[in-house]
Design a protein around this motif. Structure first.
Motif, PDB file in Angstrom:
ATOM      1  N   ALA A 100      -8.680  18.098  32.260  1.00 54.31           N
ATOM      2  CA  ALA A 100      -9.053  17.439  31.120  1.00 54.31           C
ATOM      3  C   ALA A 100      -7.935  16.552  30.751  1.00 54.31           C
ATOM      4  O   ALA A 100      -6.676  16.744  31.296  1.00 54.31           O
ATOM      5  CB  ALA A 100      -9.382  18.411  29.829  1.00 54.31           C
ATOM      6  N   GLY A 101      -8.094  15.717  29.721  1.00 50.66           N
ATOM      7  CA  GLY A 101      -7.218  14.683  29.086  1.00 50.66           C
ATOM      8  C   GLY A 101      -5.765  15.616  28.870  1.00 50.66           C
ATOM      9  O   GLY A 101      -4.696  14.891  28.846  1.00 50.66           O
ATOM     10  N   SER A 102      -5.996  16.585  28.098  1.00 49.82           N
ATOM     11  CA  SER A 102      -4.928  17.467  27.649  1.00 49.82           C
ATOM     12  C   SER A 102      -4.041  17.802  28.641  1.00 49.82           C
ATOM     13  O   SER A 102      -2.929  17.902  28.806  1.00 49.82           O
ATOM     14  CB  SER A 102      -5.402  18.414  26.874  1.00 49.82           C
ATOM     15  OG  SER A 102      -6.111  19.566  27.651  1.00 49.82           O
ATOM     16  N   VAL A 103      -4.446  18.084  30.065  1.00 53.91           N
ATOM     17  CA  VAL A 103      -3.809  18.558  31.029  1.00 53.91           C
ATOM     18  C   VAL A 103      -3.032  17.343  31.617  1.00 53.91           C
ATOM     19  O   VAL A 103      -1.730  17.312  32.012  1.00 53.91           O
ATOM     20  CB  VAL A 103      -4.698  19.175  32.183  1.00 53.91           C
ATOM     21  CG1 VAL A 103      -3.874  19.581  33.332  1.00 53.91           C
ATOM     22  CG2 VAL A 103      -5.411  20.297  31.693  1.00 53.91           C
ATOM     23  N   VAL A 150      -1.951  19.756  19.092  1.00 52.94           N
ATOM     24  CA  VAL A 150      -3.309  20.025  18.724  1.00 52.94           C
ATOM     25  C   VAL A 150      -4.068  18.674  19.349  1.00 52.94           C
ATOM     26  O   VAL A 150      -3.929  17.482  18.850  1.00 52.94           O
ATOM     27  CB  VAL A 150      -3.736  20.346  17.400  1.00 52.94           C
ATOM     28  CG1 VAL A 150      -4.885  20.405  17.132  1.00 52.94           C
ATOM     29  CG2 VAL A 150      -2.944  21.402  16.920  1.00 52.94           C
ATOM     30  N   HIS A 151      -5.244  18.882  20.207  1.00 51.07           N
ATOM     31  CA  HIS A 151      -5.891  17.565  20.799  1.00 51.07           C
ATOM     32  C   HIS A 151      -7.152  17.377  19.950  1.00 51.07           C
ATOM     33  O   HIS A 151      -7.878  16.429  20.158  1.00 51.07           O
ATOM     34  CB  HIS A 151      -6.013  17.791  22.414  1.00 51.07           C
ATOM     35  CG  HIS A 151      -4.981  17.880  23.094  1.00 51.07           C
ATOM     36  ND1 HIS A 151      -4.111  16.865  23.629  1.00 51.07           N
ATOM     37  CD2 HIS A 151      -3.803  18.863  23.347  1.00 51.07           C
ATOM     38  CE1 HIS A 151      -3.197  17.160  24.267  1.00 51.07           C
ATOM     39  NE2 HIS A 151      -2.932  18.384  24.239  1.00 51.07           N
ATOM     40  N   GLY A 152      -7.602  18.350  19.318  1.00 56.90           N
ATOM     41  CA  GLY A 152      -8.941  18.195  18.505  1.00 56.90           C
ATOM     42  C   GLY A 152      -9.019  18.951  17.578  1.00 56.90           C
ATOM     43  O   GLY A 152      -8.280  19.856  17.045  1.00 56.90           O
ATOM     44  N   ALA A 178       2.511  13.227  13.793  1.00 52.35           N
ATOM     45  CA  ALA A 178       1.240  12.383  14.521  1.00 52.35           C
ATOM     46  C   ALA A 178       2.032  11.435  15.483  1.00 52.35           C
ATOM     47  O   ALA A 178       2.608  10.836  15.293  1.00 52.35           O
ATOM     48  CB  ALA A 178       0.460  11.612  13.609  1.00 52.35           C
ATOM     49  N   ILE A 179       1.798  11.992  16.890  1.00 51.45           N
ATOM     50  CA  ILE A 179       2.093  11.392  18.160  1.00 51.45           C
ATOM     51  C   ILE A 179       1.235  11.202  18.938  1.00 51.45           C
ATOM     52  O   ILE A 179       0.635  12.416  19.287  1.00 51.45           O
ATOM     53  CB  ILE A 179       3.419  12.097  18.802  1.00 51.45           C
ATOM     54  CG1 ILE A 179       4.460  12.506  17.581  1.00 51.45           C
ATOM     55  CG2 ILE A 179       4.107  11.295  19.882  1.00 51.45           C
ATOM     56  CD1 ILE A 179       5.769  13.156  18.229  1.00 51.45           C
ATOM     57  N   PRO A 180       0.673  10.211  19.652  1.00 57.13           N
ATOM     58  CA  PRO A 180      -0.348  10.008  20.312  1.00 57.13           C
ATOM     59  C   PRO A 180       0.025  10.447  21.860  1.00 57.13           C
ATOM     60  O   PRO A 180       1.163  10.676  22.220  1.00 57.13           O
ATOM     61  CB  PRO A 180      -0.593   8.503  20.591  1.00 57.13           C
ATOM     62  CG  PRO A 180       0.877   7.863  20.264  1.00 57.13           C
ATOM     63  CD  PRO A 180       1.238   8.785  19.282  1.00 57.13           C
ATOM     64  N   ASN A 181      -1.091  10.800  22.611  1.00 55.50           N
ATOM     65  CA  ASN A 181      -0.999  11.191  24.051  1.00 55.50           C
ATOM     66  C   ASN A 181      -0.043   9.872  24.702  1.00 55.50           C
ATOM     67  O   ASN A 181      -0.563   8.913  24.659  1.00 55.50           O
ATOM     68  CB  ASN A 181      -2.168  11.372  24.745  1.00 55.50           C
ATOM     69  CG  ASN A 181      -2.959  12.811  24.273  1.00 55.50           C
ATOM     70  OD1 ASN A 181      -1.943  13.806  23.769  1.00 55.50           O
ATOM     71  ND2 ASN A 181      -3.981  13.048  24.477  1.00 55.50           N
ATOM     72  N   GLY A 182       0.759  10.189  25.512  1.00 60.23           N
ATOM     73  CA  GLY A 182       1.381   9.286  26.327  1.00 60.23           C
ATOM     74  C   GLY A 182       0.555   8.802  27.612  1.00 60.23           C
ATOM     75  O   GLY A 182      -0.007   9.872  28.200  1.00 60.23           O
ATOM     76  N   VAL A 183       0.589   7.517  27.781  1.00 60.55           N
ATOM     77  CA  VAL A 183      -0.218   7.187  29.262  1.00 60.55           C
ATOM     78  C   VAL A 183       0.990   6.263  29.958  1.00 60.55           C
ATOM     79  O   VAL A 183       1.731   5.485  29.532  1.00 60.55           O
ATOM     80  CB  VAL A 183      -1.135   6.358  28.693  1.00 60.55           C
ATOM     81  CG1 VAL A 183      -1.801   5.834  30.197  1.00 60.55           C
ATOM     82  CG2 VAL A 183      -2.396   6.991  28.198  1.00 60.55           C
ATOM     83  N   PHE A 209     -19.962   4.606  31.826  1.00 58.76           N
ATOM     84  CA  PHE A 209     -19.571   5.813  30.690  1.00 58.76           C
ATOM     85  C   PHE A 209     -18.432   6.646  31.604  1.00 58.76           C
ATOM     86  O   PHE A 209     -18.943   7.329  32.424  1.00 58.76           O
ATOM     87  CB  PHE A 209     -20.935   6.546  30.119  1.00 58.76           C
ATOM     88  CG  PHE A 209     -20.679   7.742  29.480  1.00 58.76           C
ATOM     89  CD1 PHE A 209     -20.336   7.625  28.135  1.00 58.76           C
ATOM     90  CD2 PHE A 209     -20.484   9.094  29.889  1.00 58.76           C
ATOM     91  CE1 PHE A 209     -20.146   8.608  27.477  1.00 58.76           C
ATOM     92  CE2 PHE A 209     -20.301   9.986  29.279  1.00 58.76           C
ATOM     93  CZ  PHE A 209     -20.010  10.096  27.994  1.00 58.76           C
ATOM     94  N   ILE A 210     -17.645   7.018  30.847  1.00 52.36           N
ATOM     95  CA  ILE A 210     -16.695   7.765  31.533  1.00 52.36           C
ATOM     96  C   ILE A 210     -16.123   8.920  30.421  1.00 52.36           C
ATOM     97  O   ILE A 210     -15.662   8.649  29.335  1.00 52.36           O
ATOM     98  CB  ILE A 210     -15.231   7.176  31.875  1.00 52.36           C
ATOM     99  CG1 ILE A 210     -15.480   5.809  32.571  1.00 52.36           C
ATOM    100  CG2 ILE A 210     -14.338   7.891  32.624  1.00 52.36           C
ATOM    101  CD1 ILE A 210     -14.394   4.735  32.921  1.00 52.36           C
ATOM    102  N   GLY A 211     -16.452  10.187  30.935  1.00 53.99           N
ATOM    103  CA  GLY A 211     -16.060  11.390  29.920  1.00 53.99           C
ATOM    104  C   GLY A 211     -16.866  12.456  30.551  1.00 53.99           C
ATOM    105  O   GLY A 211     -17.423  12.235  31.548  1.00 53.99           O
TER     106      GLY A 211
END
Length: 610
Positions: free
Chosen positions: A13-16, A106-108, A150-155, A173-175
């Protein structure tokens, strides 16, 4: 640092992805990283330890806690970082009795559990991936606001914009296709894609993501109907590791969270549709609000998550009739906000903050002085302590076994450059604003006599040689001279920390934000150049600040911002608004006792309400 990540990784998943990229970023900086997860392999060079984190049976939870505790003790871990509630739960119990801090991302949105009220399982510091999530954790989960950042996910973005591989008109559609995302996909298949495919005869629709077998029944029926009517124009891709390749072949992306971030960063337009809301076509103007919801995935308050799919259809039709590229300015916004190196640095600050909060949980007195004249001054601004009285302060600090340190010293302990076991039992930080000449003639010799160092906050404009912000506007205010460059360099040679105090001493909140940001940034650059020393802290003139100004201080590269009479209960509650204690001409032994006591900050908030 020695960092342990704990995560549920049954599927990627995105969190991983975020945890893995964060681990790699910190490894590249020289930190040692371990990962405990329920995965046989992950795309990371970190040491991987298997544990059934996703298995929530109490027997397995106990095994997981035991595994984590063993790793922490064996590898002398400095901080544990969790990426799911299950990971936080077992890590909380694994760390009981150990002086090791726990950080949770916390992702959600979170469901309230009994354990939430009984145990603070999320740990010492909490990272919320967007502004809406932080608000939810404060207002609905009732977490302490001081511990949440608040810190966004890094990419890790590629080097440039993706070049289109062909001219095919394609919506992707991606998800995921389960849960809330699956319901959104089903609605698109029923209410949006049929009309688009009929209007645009060359359009292709790609369905990309895992858990396709869990698409709601209505979605499966709609998908079968579309396949029967449009054949190969419906591309059922499912899970793929080649998302960048599909982005390169896509005209318009529909998605949220990491999907939207990576697409925009690659120059692909996005209709932001998430589990919570529809945020529309992401533009320069809408980026901030879309990012606050993680592109539609997270609402700040619990509310019905209804989406106007007719509006989404109209937006898609409008775009496909006249496709437009993502502007360079929007790509720059996205890449700056989610830059992995920037995010990794922010997260490392959180680790350090959690470490110091755990090791030094009480208030550290930060005292604020200005002028140290020979005799009392005829001024309405009581911002001086005579040389004679100041020596009494130093004698008192010595008698009470208070140890003056600088913010630079503090940060060395936080980063592990200095061992925490050597951190002073009773630290105190002495700060001096503006750089008056009497600081050189009176202050510096006294401090050297007692073996003390402090923090000197200077203006970046070396041509300002007196207190013109006061004396030029009040004929009754005496003119006080400011040191020359040689005198300032004497403090650097004596081991003092130099901090920045803007270029010209304005009230920052009264300036347009770009002008305030320039005052802040230029002062750091000017002082580092003139004095050849690293500047890590900033003092707000008059203690005048607000959230945008604090953000500008952080963006300018400062690690700490010091205020006046406002701020957190400890330094680590808010590094950009550190509470300082005003020192006045006639401090007594009792006031010195009060202002240097661990309980003073709580007392001040109780008495003054700030």
């Amino acid at each position: 640092m020695r960092i342990l990540h704990v995560l549920s990784a049954e599927f990627f998943a995105g969190s991983v992805a975020y945890a893995v990229q964060l681990a790699e970023a910190h490894r590249a900086q020289g930190h040692q990283v371990w990962v405990v997860a329920d995965a046989d392999s992950l795309p990371t060079g970190a040491t991987l330890v298997w544990a059934g984190i996703s298995n929530r049976s109490y027997r397995q939870r106990l095994r997981n806690a035991r595994i984590i505790r063993q790793v922490v003790k064996r590898e002398q871990i400095d901080v544990v970082h969790c990426h799911s509630r299950a990971a936080s739960w077992v890590s909380y119990f694994a760390l009981r009795g150990l002086a090791v801090p726990l950080v949770s991302t916390v992702h959600g949105r979170q469901h309230l559990h009994t354990s939430t009220s009984l145990f603070d399982v999320y740990g010492d510091k909490v990272i919320a991936i967007c502004a809406n999530l932080r608000e939810h954790l404060i207002t609905e989960v009732k977490m302490d606001a001081a511990k949440i950042v608040a810190i966004p996910n890094g990419v890790a973005f590629g080097s440039g914009e993706l070049a289109s591989e062909n001219s095919t008109l394609r919506i992707s559609f991606i998800g995921r296709f389960n849960g809330g995302k699956g319901e959104r996909a089903a609605a698109l298949l029923e209410q949006v894609f049929p009309a688009l495919l009929r209007e645009f005869s060359t359009l292709r629709v790609a369905l990309i993501g895992g858990e396709l077998q869990h698409l709601p029944a209505a979605g499966k029926t709609a998908l079968a109907q579309l396949q029967a009517e449009f054949g190969e124009r419906i591309e059922v891709v499912g899970f793929t590791a080649d998302v960048p390749g599909w982005l390169a072949r896509t005209t318009l992306v529909i998605g949220a969270g990491r999907v939207a971030i990576e697409a925009l960063g690659a120059g692909r337009p996005v209709l932001a549709l998430g589990e919570a809301s529809y945020a529309g076509l992401v533009t320069e103007k809408s980026f901030a609000s879309a990012a606050a919801s993680n592109f539609g995935d997270i609402s700040a308050q619990q509310s019905p998550s209804e989406v106007d799919f007719a509006a989404l259809l109209a937006d898609a039709q409008g775009f496909l009739r006249q496709p437009q590229a993502v502007s360079a300015a929007l790509r720059q916004q996205v890449r700056a906000h989610y830059n992995l190196d920037t995010v990794a640095a922010r997260v490392l600050e959180v680790y350090q903050a959690a470490r110091m909060q755990k090791a030094v949980p009480s208030f550290i007195p930060v005292l604020m002085y200005h002028k140290i004249p020979d005799v009392p001054l005829a001024t309405k601004h009581q911002i001086y302590v005579t040389k004679e009285n100041f020596e009494k302060h130093l004698a008192y600090f010595k008698q009470q076994k208070l140890t003056p340190i600088t913010f630079a010293d503090y940060l060395k302990y936080a980063s592990g450059e200095l061992p925490l076991r050597e951190f002073p039992r009773r630290p105190i930080i002495l700060t001096f604003d503006d750089g008056y000449t009497d600081n050189y003639t009176n202050l510096l010799p006294l401090m050297q006599q007692y073996g003390y160092r402090g923090v000197l906050y200077l203006l970046g404009d070396a041509n300002i040689r007196y207190n013109q912000w006061d004396a030029d506007f009040d004929p009754d205010e005496p003119r006080s001279e400011i040191m020359d460059l040689g005198q300032k360099r004497a403090f650097v040679a004596a081991g003092w920390e130099i901090g920045a105090h803007t270029m010209s001493h304005p009230r920052l909140t009264t300036l347009p934000l770009p002008e305030a940001a320039t005052e802040i940034q230029r002062s750091k650059t000017a002082l580092e150049t003139a004095l050849e020393t690293e500047i890590v802290s900033f003092a707000y003139p008059y203690g005048d600040l607000n959230e945008p100004v604090k953000a500008a201080v952080r963006e300018a590269g400062f690690t700490l911002g010091v205020a006046t009479d406002t701020g957190g209960m400890t330094i680590e509650d808010d590094r950009m608004q550190v509470f300082r204690v005003n020192m006045f001409p006639n401090e007594s032994a009792s006031s010195l006792l009060k202002k240097t006591s661990p309980w003073y900050r709580k007392y001040y908030r109780w008495k003054r309400g700030k």
